[in-house]
Write a protein that holds these residues in place. Structure first.
Motif, PDB file in Angstrom:
ATOM      1  N   ASN A  26     -11.287  -9.686 -10.119  1.00  0.00           N
ATOM      2  CA  ASN A  26     -11.814  -8.684 -11.044  1.00  0.00           C
ATOM      3  C   ASN A  26     -10.725  -8.136 -11.970  1.00  0.00           C
ATOM      4  N   GLU A  27      -9.624  -8.871 -12.094  1.00  0.00           N
ATOM      5  CA  GLU A  27      -8.517  -8.411 -12.924  1.00  0.00           C
ATOM      6  C   GLU A  27      -8.210  -9.428 -14.015  1.00  0.00           C
ATOM      7  N   ILE A  28      -7.757  -8.911 -15.159  1.00  0.00           N
ATOM      8  CA  ILE A  28      -7.321  -9.758 -16.265  1.00  0.00           C
ATOM      9  C   ILE A  28      -5.807  -9.634 -16.378  1.00  0.00           C
ATOM     10  N   PHE A  29      -5.111 -10.776 -16.373  1.00  0.00           N
ATOM     11  CA  PHE A  29      -3.656 -10.780 -16.461  1.00  0.00           C
ATOM     12  C   PHE A  29      -3.233 -11.432 -17.777  1.00  0.00           C
ATOM     13  N   GLU A  30      -2.212 -10.859 -18.395  1.00  0.00           N
ATOM     14  CA  GLU A  30      -1.658 -11.432 -19.616  1.00  0.00           C
ATOM     15  C   GLU A  30      -0.569 -12.424 -19.232  1.00  0.00           C
ATOM     16  N   VAL A  31      -0.704 -13.645 -19.719  1.00  0.00           N
ATOM     17  CA  VAL A  31       0.249 -14.705 -19.424  1.00  0.00           C
ATOM     18  C   VAL A  31       0.920 -15.117 -20.729  1.00  0.00           C
ATOM     19  N   ARG A  32       2.229 -14.955 -20.791  1.00  0.00           N
ATOM     20  CA  ARG A  32       2.970 -15.202 -22.018  1.00  0.00           C
ATOM     21  C   ARG A  32       3.241 -16.688 -22.239  1.00  0.00           C
ATOM     22  N   ARG A  33       3.662 -16.990 -23.449  1.00  0.00           N
ATOM     23  CA  ARG A  33       4.109 -18.352 -23.787  1.00  0.00           C
ATOM     24  C   ARG A  33       5.240 -18.746 -22.837  1.00  0.00           C
ATOM     25  N   GLY A  34       5.107 -19.940 -22.235  1.00  0.00           N
ATOM     26  CA  GLY A  34       6.123 -20.397 -21.293  1.00  0.00           C
ATOM     27  C   GLY A  34       5.880 -19.949 -19.865  1.00  0.00           C
TER      28      GLY A  34
END
Length: 285
Positions: A47-55
């Protein structure tokens, strides 16, 4: 040996790459390079949204064990080895393992991507300059013989691509009444490509249109069919994960009221009607 090459991610879907085998350390390192994001993105876990960066890439030791045919201990030792050598950074908790490739731009330079894109754009422009004159002459000759070919055939307002374009516009205007009126013929063509080339069902597209314009984040992102097409797979995963929505595979009638301020559409010719009927009969659903 000097210089470097880029390895396209599509190689992962090739039968050579998918062969069931135990990976070497070298293959596992290349696999990590292809697994990480090439641009910033968001993923849903539970139920969570995580931000995943380039690389970066969110995964788990278990998944890497299955993919590389390694033991849990060997995967853990390998990742720790890469981290000790400054090749990656690791952050793990009970739910996930976040892998960050150190100095990712050394492997995938954005400047080189732009240079390639600029060169491709220049090549296309040069080709257009050489062909436009001949195309224009052929078109003029065809128009003399066939006056009905002077304009491209528009999408009828009752056609499925046009109805999808109209649905997206009306949903956007529920959030922003002043949204500039787009080229609905261009929007219709984008939806046609989603159906014909991407093999998307109109019912699925309808669900995504309605959902994204009710979501506080995505309603500011999806403001055209091209944006919807680009983010399609990610939106499907988010909907299924957060709300348990299953796309309806049954054929549904798509109908929307036409805005009252528009002029009445011109009636289509019999030839136009037959061509649209033929196109709809060939749709893959």
């Amino acid at each position: 040996m000097q210089g470097w090459i880029k390895l396209h991610r599509k190689v992962q879907s090739h039968w050579i790459y998918q062969e069931k085998r135990k990976f070497s350390k070298y293959e596992a390192w290349l696999d990590l390079l292809m697994m990480v994001n090439h641009e910033d993105n968001k993923v849903v876990l539970g139920n969570e949204i995580f931000e995943v960066r380039r690389g970066q890439r969110i995964t788990s030791i278990r998944k890497l064990c299955e993919k590389w045919s390694w033991s849990n201990t060997k995967v853990t030792q390998f990742l720790n080895l890469l981290q000790s050598d400054g090749m990656i950074e690791l952050k793990s908790d009970s739910k996930k393992t976040l892998i960050t490739i150190a100095n990712y731009d050394d492997y995938q330079s954005r400047e080189d991507e732009k240079a390639i894109q600029n060169r491709q754009d220049n090549d296309v422009n040069q080709m257009e300059l050489h062909t436009n004159k001949n195309d224009k002459e052929l078109k003029n000759d065809k128009e003399v013989k066939d006056p009905s070919s002077r304009k491209s055939k528009p999408y009828d307002e009752k056609s499925i691509p046009y109805q999808l374009a109209l649905r997206l516009l009306n949903n956007i205007r529920k959030n922003n009444e002043g949204f500039k009126e787009p080229n609905l013929q261009k929007w219709s063509d984008d939806f046609r490509l989603m159906i014909e080339r991407d093999n998307r069902l109109p019912e699925e597209i309808t669900t995504l249109i309605d959902w994204c314009q009710q979501d506080s984040f995505w309603k500011a992102i999806i403001l055209s069919p091209s944006k919807l097409r680009k983010q399609y797979d990610q939106l499907v995963l988010i909907i299924q994960s957060t709300r348990g929505v299953k796309m309806n595979k049954r054929r549904q009638h798509i109908s929307l009221n036409r805005p009252s301020h528009w002029e009445e559409p011109k009636s289509i010719t019999e030839d136009e009607f037959q061509k649209m009927k033929q196109w709809e009969d060939e749709l893959p659903f």
